[in-house]
Scaffold this motif. Structure first.
Motif, PDB file in Angstrom:
ATOM      1  N   PRO A 354      38.192  49.637  38.547  1.00 52.90           N
ATOM      2  CA  PRO A 354      37.824  47.985  38.346  1.00 52.90           C
ATOM      3  C   PRO A 354      39.049  47.509  39.699  1.00 52.90           C
ATOM      4  O   PRO A 354      40.309  47.766  39.196  1.00 52.90           O
ATOM      5  CB  PRO A 354      37.981  47.562  36.932  1.00 52.90           C
ATOM      6  CG  PRO A 354      38.791  48.664  36.549  1.00 52.90           C
ATOM      7  CD  PRO A 354      38.678  49.922  37.098  1.00 52.90           C
ATOM      8  N   GLU A 355      38.849  46.313  39.985  1.00 57.35           N
ATOM      9  CA  GLU A 355      39.994  46.164  40.633  1.00 57.35           C
ATOM     10  C   GLU A 355      40.587  44.911  39.556  1.00 57.35           C
ATOM     11  O   GLU A 355      40.102  44.568  38.601  1.00 57.35           O
ATOM     12  CB  GLU A 355      39.059  44.886  42.041  1.00 57.35           C
ATOM     13  CG  GLU A 355      39.111  45.122  42.449  1.00 57.35           C
ATOM     14  CD  GLU A 355      38.714  44.273  44.006  1.00 57.35           C
ATOM     15  OE1 GLU A 355      38.091  44.685  45.165  1.00 57.35           O
ATOM     16  OE2 GLU A 355      38.262  43.449  43.846  1.00 57.35           O
ATOM     17  N   VAL A 356      41.861  44.271  39.867  1.00 61.32           N
ATOM     18  CA  VAL A 356      42.736  43.685  38.812  1.00 61.32           C
ATOM     19  C   VAL A 356      42.864  42.293  39.480  1.00 61.32           C
ATOM     20  O   VAL A 356      43.908  42.727  40.968  1.00 61.32           O
ATOM     21  CB  VAL A 356      44.132  44.503  38.199  1.00 61.32           C
ATOM     22  CG1 VAL A 356      43.836  43.605  36.801  1.00 61.32           C
ATOM     23  CG2 VAL A 356      43.711  46.007  37.383  1.00 61.32           C
ATOM     24  N   ALA A 357      43.102  41.395  39.030  1.00 63.25           N
ATOM     25  CA  ALA A 357      43.463  40.275  39.610  1.00 63.25           C
ATOM     26  C   ALA A 357      43.863  39.176  38.864  1.00 63.25           C
ATOM     27  O   ALA A 357      43.697  38.824  37.975  1.00 63.25           O
ATOM     28  CB  ALA A 357      42.268  39.697  40.813  1.00 63.25           C
ATOM     29  N   GLU A 391      27.738  47.306  36.051  1.00 65.86           N
ATOM     30  CA  GLU A 391      29.414  46.699  36.232  1.00 65.86           C
ATOM     31  C   GLU A 391      30.058  46.346  35.194  1.00 65.86           C
ATOM     32  O   GLU A 391      30.902  45.020  35.378  1.00 65.86           O
ATOM     33  CB  GLU A 391      29.549  46.738  37.467  1.00 65.86           C
ATOM     34  CG  GLU A 391      29.123  47.955  38.465  1.00 65.86           C
ATOM     35  CD  GLU A 391      29.071  46.762  40.366  1.00 65.86           C
ATOM     36  OE1 GLU A 391      29.594  47.379  40.687  1.00 65.86           O
ATOM     37  OE2 GLU A 391      28.955  45.363  39.550  1.00 65.86           O
ATOM     38  N   THR A 392      30.018  46.894  34.032  1.00 62.89           N
ATOM     39  CA  THR A 392      30.001  45.628  32.712  1.00 62.89           C
ATOM     40  C   THR A 392      31.527  45.907  32.541  1.00 62.89           C
ATOM     41  O   THR A 392      32.096  45.125  31.532  1.00 62.89           O
ATOM     42  CB  THR A 392      29.390  45.820  31.557  1.00 62.89           C
ATOM     43  OG1 THR A 392      29.768  47.486  31.603  1.00 62.89           O
ATOM     44  CG2 THR A 392      27.998  45.554  31.611  1.00 62.89           C
ATOM     45  N   GLU A 393      33.035  46.303  33.161  1.00 61.63           N
ATOM     46  CA  GLU A 393      33.939  46.986  32.375  1.00 61.63           C
ATOM     47  C   GLU A 393      34.500  45.430  32.964  1.00 61.63           C
ATOM     48  O   GLU A 393      34.690  44.566  33.953  1.00 61.63           O
ATOM     49  CB  GLU A 393      34.833  48.027  33.627  1.00 61.63           C
ATOM     50  CG  GLU A 393      35.425  48.631  32.497  1.00 61.63           C
ATOM     51  CD  GLU A 393      35.590  50.010  33.634  1.00 61.63           C
ATOM     52  OE1 GLU A 393      36.059  50.451  34.548  1.00 61.63           O
ATOM     53  OE2 GLU A 393      36.637  51.231  33.038  1.00 61.63           O
ATOM     54  N   GLY A 394      35.654  46.218  31.613  1.00 58.37           N
ATOM     55  CA  GLY A 394      36.794  44.557  32.060  1.00 58.37           C
ATOM     56  C   GLY A 394      36.388  43.037  31.167  1.00 58.37           C
ATOM     57  O   GLY A 394      35.299  42.632  30.959  1.00 58.37           O
ATOM     58  N   PHE A 395      37.129  42.158  31.709  1.00 59.26           N
ATOM     59  CA  PHE A 395      36.881  41.291  31.204  1.00 59.26           C
ATOM     60  C   PHE A 395      37.898  39.715  32.139  1.00 59.26           C
ATOM     61  O   PHE A 395      38.626  40.466  32.863  1.00 59.26           O
ATOM     62  CB  PHE A 395      37.628  40.632  29.970  1.00 59.26           C
ATOM     63  CG  PHE A 395      39.438  41.257  29.956  1.00 59.26           C
ATOM     64  CD1 PHE A 395      40.217  40.593  30.636  1.00 59.26           C
ATOM     65  CD2 PHE A 395      39.396  42.976  29.834  1.00 59.26           C
ATOM     66  CE1 PHE A 395      41.495  41.016  30.286  1.00 59.26           C
ATOM     67  CE2 PHE A 395      40.943  42.757  29.357  1.00 59.26           C
ATOM     68  CZ  PHE A 395      42.122  42.308  30.087  1.00 59.26           C
ATOM     69  N   ALA A 396      37.960  38.529  31.602  1.00 55.89           N
ATOM     70  CA  ALA A 396      38.552  37.660  32.390  1.00 55.89           C
ATOM     71  C   ALA A 396      39.145  36.476  31.293  1.00 55.89           C
ATOM     72  O   ALA A 396      39.119  36.468  30.423  1.00 55.89           O
ATOM     73  CB  ALA A 396      37.448  36.342  33.470  1.00 55.89           C
ATOM     74  N   PRO A 415      34.888  44.523  38.537  1.00 53.03           N
ATOM     75  CA  PRO A 415      34.349  44.355  39.905  1.00 53.03           C
ATOM     76  C   PRO A 415      34.464  43.085  41.123  1.00 53.03           C
ATOM     77  O   PRO A 415      34.354  42.189  39.596  1.00 53.03           O
ATOM     78  CB  PRO A 415      33.419  44.996  40.105  1.00 53.03           C
ATOM     79  CG  PRO A 415      33.293  45.812  38.902  1.00 53.03           C
ATOM     80  CD  PRO A 415      34.160  45.772  37.889  1.00 53.03           C
ATOM     81  N   GLN A 416      34.572  42.935  41.863  1.00 52.50           N
ATOM     82  CA  GLN A 416      35.578  41.463  43.217  1.00 52.50           C
ATOM     83  C   GLN A 416      36.475  40.711  42.193  1.00 52.50           C
ATOM     84  O   GLN A 416      36.530  39.189  42.450  1.00 52.50           O
ATOM     85  CB  GLN A 416      33.448  41.147  42.595  1.00 52.50           C
ATOM     86  CG  GLN A 416      32.615  41.781  44.036  1.00 52.50           C
ATOM     87  CD  GLN A 416      31.461  41.149  43.180  1.00 52.50           C
ATOM     88  OE1 GLN A 416      31.062  40.544  43.497  1.00 52.50           O
ATOM     89  NE2 GLN A 416      30.131  42.140  43.498  1.00 52.50           N
ATOM     90  N   ALA A 417      37.214  41.420  40.828  1.00 51.45           N
ATOM     91  CA  ALA A 417      38.102  40.244  40.981  1.00 51.45           C
ATOM     92  C   ALA A 417      38.766  39.492  41.816  1.00 51.45           C
ATOM     93  O   ALA A 417      39.390  38.519  41.551  1.00 51.45           O
ATOM     94  CB  ALA A 417      38.960  40.826  39.834  1.00 51.45           C
TER      95      ALA A 417
END
Ligand code: FAD
Ligand code: NAI
Length: 465
Positions: A354-357, A391-396, A415-417
């Motif tokens: 995943p992207e990280v932003a 594409e459910t990985e990650g969080f905000a 994705p798209q972070a």
């Protein structure tokens, strides 16, 4: 002798944007660049070629591992020569685009190596050895940075490469060892992992990506591990020996203990970058860089009258968009206007999958500064667009001041972070409260709703989970 309002040394994102802004403001400007093309590290051997390979390798990986879930059955075949060719074509189009913008804004590109030879004087040595001296009211140093070396690990760009070499390997390595779990190591490590290499990352610290919010970095490391990247944290490389077809590395635990030898087809050295000011003639105007080689500035002014500095050569995040911000502010000040950069609002993006932003403060920074804050967090596993796309990985995660609700930091992994973080940069530039974002209608179904839900989470009224 030519007479300029401003001569910029270096044609990267700092330098070329400075040239264009100077042209727009009616200043007579020249950019001195010694590389055969404009665009600096970013366009030639940095941001752009790395993103070209990240994009292509991500699709290759998706075709291998994700398409079948969507009902698309394919057996992709890697054509590395074509992948490199399309990368080179995109880079070439971009660097020519900068040349076009120079012409449009009446900026001279003076080809050659620039050297300051006194106040208002820049000597340029062309590739053929001819030398000219230009005169100017202002000099802007935008000479950027270069990879930091590691004693005992000599980069030969054959078996032991830096980022430039890793962007053009002639084959997919069977095994690749990356020294440094920073942004370059993880982006380029991801590229070669997806194309089939076994990748091991050796990192000095006991965590990856220093500077990234620690919780986000943990999630990130878990995800990369799942993708097959192995990590050796708390380890230092003490030597490397390159053979004809492989490299052996001596690695020791930082905490002490027995050394071990690791062998791989290729080694990527990516332990940071340092300012590049070789042969620039700083001494002729009395500028002494700091211990790490950075040029010290006060609002881009160096200690020498009429000499300014921007981008990777000065302190601050070594990022293309930061160099661009510096350039605009610096030139506007030269033109007698106000220039300002809020370094707290320079976002960072790691373009992996995943992207990280992120933008603003991490939880660790807020704790260290003793700032009381509230956090709202929303997982992509509860976001409808993410679910539909598998594409459910990650969080905000949104961090807001406990008293005023002002947004202090935002961290997104998924994705798209990188596309999502822009909204929060604008919100924070306007000193938004988390409630401002929480009460702003977002389009459905989009991943940006997860960003909004995280803001709603600050006051505990997340709705989509
Ligand atoms: P540079 O881009 O380094 O440009 C300096 C230029 O000055 C060079 O072209 C050099 O040839 C020239 N020069 C130096 N000395 C002289 C001299 N004496 N005379 C004439 N010319 C001279 N940043 C991001 O924001 N996003 C990314 O995705 C990203 N990806 C990256 C990936 C990689 C692999 C690398 C290495 C970097 C990446 N970066 C990224 C960082 C980014 O490239 C830099 O922050 C940015 O290029 C800095 O811009 P600059 O103008 O200060 O310097
Ligand atoms: P980095 O500073 O991001 O990471 C370097 C890593 O190497 C750190 O984790 C550090 O602890 C580790 N390290 C240092 N010495 C070591 C040693 N002897 N042995 C093992 N590990 C060691 O530097 P990196 O990755 O080289 O990138 C340089 C810069 O380029 C970045 O900081 C960033 O500013 C820029 N960049 C930005 C990108 C983006 O915005 N997407 C992409 C690539 C680069």
């Amino acid at each position: 002798m030519a007479q300029y309002d401003v001569i910029i040394i270096g044609g990267g994102p700092g330098g070329y944007n400075a040239g264009i802004r100077a042209g727009q403001l009616g200043l007579k400007a020249a950019v001195v660049e010694k590389r055969g093309t404009l665009g600096g590290t970013c366009l030639n051997v940095g941001c752009m070629p790395s993103k070209a390979l990240l994009h292509a390798s991500e699709l290759y990986d998706a075709a291998n591992n994700e398409f079948a879930t969507l009902g698309i059955e394919v057996k992709p075949k890697l054509n590395l020569v074509q992948m490199m060719k399309q990368k080179a074509e995109s880079v070439s189009a971009l660097t020519k685009g900068v040349e076009f913008l120079f012409k449009k804004n009446k900026v001279d590109w003076v080809k050659g190596a620039g050297k300051i030879v006194g106040q208002g004087k820049v000597e340029v040595t062309a590739e053929d050895g001819s030398v000219i001296t230009l005169e100017t009211a202002n000099i802007v140093i935008a000479t950027g940075s270069e990879p930091s070396p590691l004693p005992g690990v000599e980069v030969d760009q054959k078996r032991i490469v830096d980022s430039t070499g890793a962007l053009s390997l002639p084959e997919v390595p069977k095994s690749l060892i990356v020294i440094g779990a920073g942004i370059i190591g993880l982006e380029l490590g991801s590229v070669w992992r997806r194309l089939g290499a076994e990748v091991t990352v050796v990192e000095f610290l006991d965590r990856i990506t220093p500077g990234m919010d620690a919780e986000t970095a943990k999630t990130f490391q878990r995800s990369l591990t799942k993708q097959g990247i192995a990590f050796k944290l708390g380890s230092k490389v003490t030597g490397a020996k390159a053979g004809k077809s492989n490299v052996s590395l001596t690695v020791e635990p930082v905490a002490g203990g027995a050394a071990e030898t690791l062998t791989a087809d290729y080694v990527l050295l990516a332990i940071g970058r340092r300012p590049y000011t070789d042969g620039l003639g700083l001494e002729s105007v009395g500028i002494v860089p700091d211990k790490r080689g950075f040029i010290e500035t006060d609002h881009f002014k160096t200690s020498a009258p009429g000499v300014w500095a921007i981008g990777d050569a000065i302190l601050g995040p070594m990022l293309a968009h930061k160099a661009e911000e510096d350039s605009v502010a610096c030139i506007e000040m030269i033109a007698g206007k106000w220039g300002h950069v809020d370094y707290n609002l320079v976002p960072s993006v790691v373009y992996t999958a995943p992207e990280v932003a992120w933008v603003g403060k991490t939880e660790e920074q807020l704790k260290e500064a003793g700032v009381a804050y509230k956090a709202g967090k929303f997982p992509f596993s509860a976001n409808s667009r993410a679910k539909i796309n598998h594409e459910t990985e990650g969080f905000a995660k949104v961090l807001a001041d406990a008293k005023t609700d002002e947004i202090l930091g935002v961290h997104i992994i998924g994705p798209q972070a990188g596309e999502m973080i822009g909204e929060y940069c604008v919100a924070m530039a306007f000193k938004a409260a988390s409630e401002d974002v929480a009460r702003t209608c977002h389009p459905h179904p989009t991943r940006s709703e997860a960003g909004r839900q995280a803001a709603m989470g600050v006051e505990g009224w997340t709705m989509q989970a």
